[in-house]
Design a protein around this motif. Structure first.
Motif, PDB file in Angstrom:
ATOM      1  N   GLU A 201     -13.008   0.234 -11.448  1.00 34.75           N
ATOM      2  CA  GLU A 201     -13.063  -1.194 -11.766  1.00 34.75           C
ATOM      3  C   GLU A 201     -11.945  -1.566 -12.741  1.00 34.75           C
ATOM      4  O   GLU A 201     -11.346  -2.635 -12.638  1.00 34.75           O
ATOM      5  N   ARG A 202     -11.687  -0.693 -13.703  1.00 35.65           N
ATOM      6  CA  ARG A 202     -10.606  -0.957 -14.660  1.00 35.65           C
ATOM      7  C   ARG A 202      -9.273  -1.086 -13.924  1.00 35.65           C
ATOM      8  O   ARG A 202      -8.504  -2.015 -14.166  1.00 35.65           O
ATOM      9  N   MET A 205      -9.201  -4.367 -11.961  1.00 33.71           N
ATOM     10  CA  MET A 205      -8.980  -5.546 -12.801  1.00 33.71           C
ATOM     11  C   MET A 205      -7.533  -5.638 -13.232  1.00 33.71           C
ATOM     12  O   MET A 205      -6.971  -6.723 -13.337  1.00 33.71           O
ATOM     13  N   ASN A 206      -6.917  -4.480 -13.490  1.00 27.86           N
ATOM     14  CA  ASN A 206      -5.512  -4.502 -13.883  1.00 27.86           C
ATOM     15  C   ASN A 206      -4.629  -4.939 -12.717  1.00 27.86           C
ATOM     16  O   ASN A 206      -3.507  -5.374 -12.919  1.00 27.86           O
ATOM     17  N   LEU A 208      -5.384  -7.358 -10.660  1.00 29.75           N
ATOM     18  CA  LEU A 208      -5.733  -8.733 -10.284  1.00 29.75           C
ATOM     19  C   LEU A 208      -4.624  -9.710 -10.662  1.00 29.75           C
ATOM     20  O   LEU A 208      -4.157  -9.709 -11.798  1.00 29.75           O
TER      21      LEU A 208
ATOM     22  N   VAL B 198     -11.772 -13.362 -18.513  1.00 26.67           N
ATOM     23  CA  VAL B 198     -11.287 -12.297 -17.629  1.00 26.67           C
ATOM     24  C   VAL B 198     -10.178 -11.508 -18.317  1.00 26.67           C
ATOM     25  O   VAL B 198     -10.160 -10.277 -18.298  1.00 26.67           O
ATOM     26  N   ARG B 202     -10.588  -7.569 -19.463  1.00 23.16           N
ATOM     27  CA  ARG B 202      -9.630  -6.559 -19.017  1.00 23.16           C
ATOM     28  C   ARG B 202      -9.122  -5.746 -20.207  1.00 23.16           C
ATOM     29  O   ARG B 202      -9.098  -4.514 -20.159  1.00 23.16           O
ATOM     30  N   MET B 205     -11.932  -3.460 -21.476  1.00 28.41           N
ATOM     31  CA  MET B 205     -12.151  -2.281 -20.633  1.00 28.41           C
ATOM     32  C   MET B 205     -11.066  -1.246 -20.846  1.00 28.41           C
ATOM     33  O   MET B 205     -11.321  -0.046 -20.830  1.00 28.41           O
ATOM     34  N   ASN B 206      -9.845  -1.717 -21.050  1.00 30.94           N
ATOM     35  CA  ASN B 206      -8.757  -0.771 -21.287  1.00 30.94           C
ATOM     36  C   ASN B 206      -8.933  -0.071 -22.632  1.00 30.94           C
ATOM     37  O   ASN B 206      -8.374   1.001 -22.851  1.00 30.94           O
TER      38      ASN B 206
END
Lengths: 320, 320
Positions: A201-202, A205-206, A208, B198, B202, B205-206
């Motif tokens: 998922e990480r 998302m990166n 996107l 969002v 992101r 999460m990173n």
């Protein structure tokens, strides 16, 4: 035409030595209704066994190991199957033409079985099963209720979607009254991510990218991303929902590289943009706001073609 | 002691020129019960107005603009407020000692008002309000029902948490029967993320790091991350839930840099690890599996102290 609930209960009551099947790549409703019917038929004193090709990573608690018997059944029942072509290959070849009873909730059911009980107003096949069990006076215990809860909660996105009716909620109230740990089930079903999924998922998302003044969000998923995260592609279906969740986005696009090098596009839109119209241009289709299509080209060409068509559709929206 | 539902309805019926308040930094149940009570009192023919300090970014639909009157009320009612110190500063100073009726669902309610109706078995203040309205025979329209739905769905994590009872689901069934677009509300409340969120998510999460054989997940959130994402810190509460969602994680930790340089730790655990015990070591506290504490040190020292204490607690878990 669907048989009546009376007939559905009578048909189950008449059977013995029953094999229960569900669709390939089963989701929560497939697994939930499969094992709920297994447990109910057991409780009714029947010999019964099941086949299924895989169980989603976090749904093991619903599985009854001794349910996987084998041998030749006298009766075959399917649950949550709209069309026999959705059965897993081996099940389809052996039993596709001899299904005695199919219990389902898809309005598009093609009535492939000898008898079909289908209730399109039910949020899940598990809700339809609850109705049949209740009609027949079968006493629900917590094991059956946990399976039915799994089906209803997963098919409604944990009670978020438009298929939740007042009756769905009242059925769920009855399931809770058997003493199931619904919150614990929800933690597993909706709040737990495997570590490979978190890594995946990480990366997603990166990847996107938002364009067209915030109206389009595109995510490209490559085979390398599955490999790097150490995840099975089949456990990543949920990611398609991500791009459309962004405020202001009308088209949430996911381009996924398949093993054969083809790119599959998932197109999710918000009104008035119609996803199935966009996908139809490329020979695909699906639902009004969630559709798909494929591109046999390289990534850059697939991206350009898809973005170009989505922009055209957005430009065609009348000014308000 | 809580007043009876009869008395709660009678108290509301007797009032006129009423100010309705809720707690500071209101969540969905605060906003939902505030505007539901406003609309209900209007419907009962009362003069009524509200105060509130802010409305969460995606909850504007529940707001009735003309509800924000001013002037001096004859009666003050609070909803979803367990203690007067939770009122927004100005409201607390002006009205904290003269609240006529408080309608709540927190078992910890300190009974600061002249009369308190509190039902700890209600999933949300909005569920308690539903009961009072139903007792009084008030006909619910879709506007009131949409506000109550907002309260119940947000306080239960969209029907995921352990505070959902069979009654909660039956109440929600009645709300759906008024014709509200529950799925549309859920899309706003649970599926829509602002673009700043969002970007922020992101980055968060990173910043996630897993340690101790996958049992600890730690995320460090700095003021720079809010600035870079362009987001108001108050709109990022949900992020604390993220570290604990990972399979196998027993302690999900979020260390947040506050504006004054202090670091706030959010500690979420899974059984048998007790979050409030860990936070108590640093003078903090909270619930059994969700607690908090503060560190007036630099980041590295805060991290080391917290991780050390969490590891100790994990090592103290008896082998099974």
């Amino acid at each position: 035409m669907s048989i009546s609930i009376e007939r559905a209960w009578a048909a189950l009551s008449e059977m013995d030595n029953v094999l229960v099947l569900t669709h390939a790549v089963p989701d929560g409703d497939a697994i939930g209704s499969l094992f709920a019917l297994y447990l109910a038929l057991k409780k009714m004193g029947k010999r019964v066994f099941v086949h299924t090709d895989r169980v989603p990573a976090l749904m093991g608690y619903a599985v009854v190991p001794e349910a996987y018997g084998n041998g030749e059944p006298d009766y075959v029942v399917t649950v949550d199957v709209g069309d026999k072509k959705l059965l897993q290959k081996e099940d389809r070849e052996r039993y596709g033409d001899r299904v005695d009873l199919n219990i389902d909730h898809h309005g598009t059911n093609v009535m492939f079985a000898k008898e079909t009980y289908v209730d399109p107003s039910a949020s899940a096949a598990s809700e339809a099963l609850f109705d049949i069990f209740t009609y027949g006076g079968l006493e629900l215990d917590a094991s059956i209720a946990a399976c039915l809860y799994t089906g209803v909660s997963t098919d409604t996105g944990c009670f978020r979607y438009a298929n939740v009716t007042p009756k769905t909620l009242r059925v769920t109230a009855c399931l809770l009254e058997t003493g199931i740990d619904a919150a614990g089930l929800n933690t597993l079903l909706f709040e737990t991510k495997t570590r490979p999924y978190v890594r995946f998922e990480r990366a997603a998302m990166n990847a996107l990218k938002v364009s067209a003044d915030g109206k389009i969000a595109l995510m490209v998923i490559t085979q390398d991303m599955y490999r790097d995260a150490g995840i099975d592609e089949a456990d990543t279906q949920g990611i398609n929902a991500l791009p459309r969740t962004i405020e202001g986005v009308l088209a949430g696009l996911t381009l996924k590289e398949k093993e054969n090098g083809v790119f599959h596009a998932s197109v999710r839109t918000k009104p008035p943009l119609i996803a199935s119209d966009i996908c139809a241009v490329f020979g695909g289709g699906g639902h009004r706001y969630a559709a798909g299509c494929e591109f046999g080209t390289d990534l850059e060409e697939a991206k350009t073609k898809l973005l170009c068509e989505v922009r055209k559709a957005i430009d065609a929206i009348p000014e308000q």
